[in-house]
Scaffold this motif. Structure first.
Motif, PDB file in Angstrom:
ATOM      1  N   TRP A 169     116.805  20.285 -24.244  1.00 58.08           N
ATOM      2  CA  TRP A 169     117.750  21.356 -25.037  1.00 58.08           C
ATOM      3  C   TRP A 169     118.923  20.399 -26.040  1.00 58.08           C
ATOM      4  CZ3 TRP A 169     122.342  22.997 -25.553  1.00 58.08           C
ATOM      5  CH2 TRP A 169     122.523  23.988 -27.097  1.00 58.08           C
ATOM      6  N   SER A 195     118.077  20.101 -29.993  1.00 58.02           N
ATOM      7  CA  SER A 195     118.968  20.360 -30.922  1.00 58.02           C
ATOM      8  C   SER A 195     119.414  19.480 -31.956  1.00 58.02           C
ATOM      9  CB  SER A 195     120.321  20.896 -30.310  1.00 58.02           C
ATOM     10  OG  SER A 195     120.951  20.012 -29.533  1.00 58.02           O
ATOM     11  N   TYR A 226     111.435  24.699 -37.738  1.00 62.98           N
ATOM     12  CA  TYR A 226     109.893  26.217 -38.622  1.00 62.98           C
ATOM     13  C   TYR A 226     108.873  25.598 -37.753  1.00 62.98           C
ATOM     14  CZ  TYR A 226     113.930  27.993 -40.883  1.00 62.98           C
ATOM     15  OH  TYR A 226     115.740  27.640 -41.401  1.00 62.98           O
ATOM     16  N   ARG A 228     105.409  26.166 -35.548  1.00 59.93           N
ATOM     17  CA  ARG A 228     105.468  26.529 -34.137  1.00 59.93           C
ATOM     18  C   ARG A 228     105.714  26.334 -32.642  1.00 59.93           C
ATOM     19  NH1 ARG A 228     100.027  30.525 -35.973  1.00 59.93           N
ATOM     20  NH2 ARG A 228     100.996  31.401 -37.536  1.00 59.93           N
ATOM     21  N   GLY A 286     109.362  24.805 -32.492  1.00 57.89           N
ATOM     22  CA  GLY A 286     110.391  26.432 -32.542  1.00 57.89           C
ATOM     23  C   GLY A 286     109.819  27.302 -30.979  1.00 57.89           C
ATOM     24  N   ALA A 287     108.909  27.078 -30.498  1.00 56.33           N
ATOM     25  CA  ALA A 287     108.499  26.993 -29.277  1.00 56.33           C
ATOM     26  C   ALA A 287     109.115  26.732 -28.185  1.00 56.33           C
ATOM     27  CB  ALA A 287     107.230  27.604 -28.823  1.00 56.33           C
ATOM     28  N   GLN A 297     112.951  27.540 -28.148  1.00 59.81           N
ATOM     29  CA  GLN A 297     113.577  29.384 -28.365  1.00 59.81           C
ATOM     30  C   GLN A 297     113.082  29.297 -26.842  1.00 59.81           C
ATOM     31  OE1 GLN A 297     110.753  31.649 -30.117  1.00 59.81           O
ATOM     32  NE2 GLN A 297     111.900  33.664 -29.172  1.00 59.81           N
ATOM     33  N   GLY A 311     115.855  27.340 -25.151  1.00 63.33           N
ATOM     34  CA  GLY A 311     117.336  28.220 -25.273  1.00 63.33           C
ATOM     35  C   GLY A 311     117.405  29.118 -24.326  1.00 63.33           C
ATOM     36  N   ALA A 312     116.418  29.561 -23.968  1.00 61.21           N
ATOM     37  CA  ALA A 312     116.570  31.295 -23.745  1.00 61.21           C
ATOM     38  C   ALA A 312     116.923  30.775 -22.003  1.00 61.21           C
ATOM     39  CB  ALA A 312     114.895  31.436 -23.471  1.00 61.21           C
ATOM     40  N   ASP A 323     121.138  28.855 -23.231  1.00 57.12           N
ATOM     41  CA  ASP A 323     121.845  29.680 -23.055  1.00 57.12           C
ATOM     42  C   ASP A 323     122.811  30.275 -22.783  1.00 57.12           C
ATOM     43  OD1 ASP A 323     122.483  28.699 -26.104  1.00 57.12           O
ATOM     44  OD2 ASP A 323     120.345  30.031 -26.665  1.00 57.12           O
TER      45      ASP A 323
END
Length: 97
Positions: free
Chosen positions: A23, A27, A38, A40, A43-44, A47, A50-51, A54
Motif C-alpha cells: 500500500w 501510494s 484510473y 482498473r 485501482g483494484a 482499493q 486500502g480497505a 485504512d
C-alpha cells in the motif's frame, strides 16, 4: 497455544505487514505519477490494500500529526504489528509449548 495456531497468527501478521508495504509503495507511485490509479487493475489493488490498511491507520492518524506533509502512520502501524508478532512469540515461549 499449540504450534499451528502460533504459526497461523505470525504468518497472518507477516502477510499484513506485506500488505502495508504494498500500500505504501503504491501510494508513492501514484503520488509521483509513475502509475495511473484510473487503470482498473491498479485501482483494484489500491482499493483492496486500502480497505485492509485504512481502518488500522485512521486511529493512528488522529493521534499522530503530519509533519511537513509526511504521513508517518504506516511506520507506526508496522511497528505495532511487529510488536504483536513479538508478543505472540513471547506468550508462546512463556506457555512452554
Amino acid at each position: 497455544m499449540p504450534y499451528p495456531i502460533y504459526w497461523l497468527i505470525t504468518n497472518i501478521l507477516s502477510l499484513y505487514m506485506l500488505v502495508i508495504f504494498i500500500w505504501v509503495i503504491l501510494s508513492w507511485l501514484v503520488a509521483f505519477n509513475v502509475i495511473n490509479p484510473y487503470n482498473r487493475f491498479v485501482g483494484a489493488i489500491i482499493q483492496g490494500t486500502g480497505a485492509l490498511v485504512d481502518p488500522a491507520l485512521r486511529p493512528i492518524r488522529r493521534i499522530l500529526p503530519t509533519l511537513g506533509g509526511m504521513d508517518f502512520s504506516p511506520i507506526v502501524l508496522l511497528l505495532l504489528v511487529q510488536f504483536l508478532k513479538v508478543l505472540v512469540q513471547w506468550i508462546y515461549l512463556r506457555a512452554g509449548f
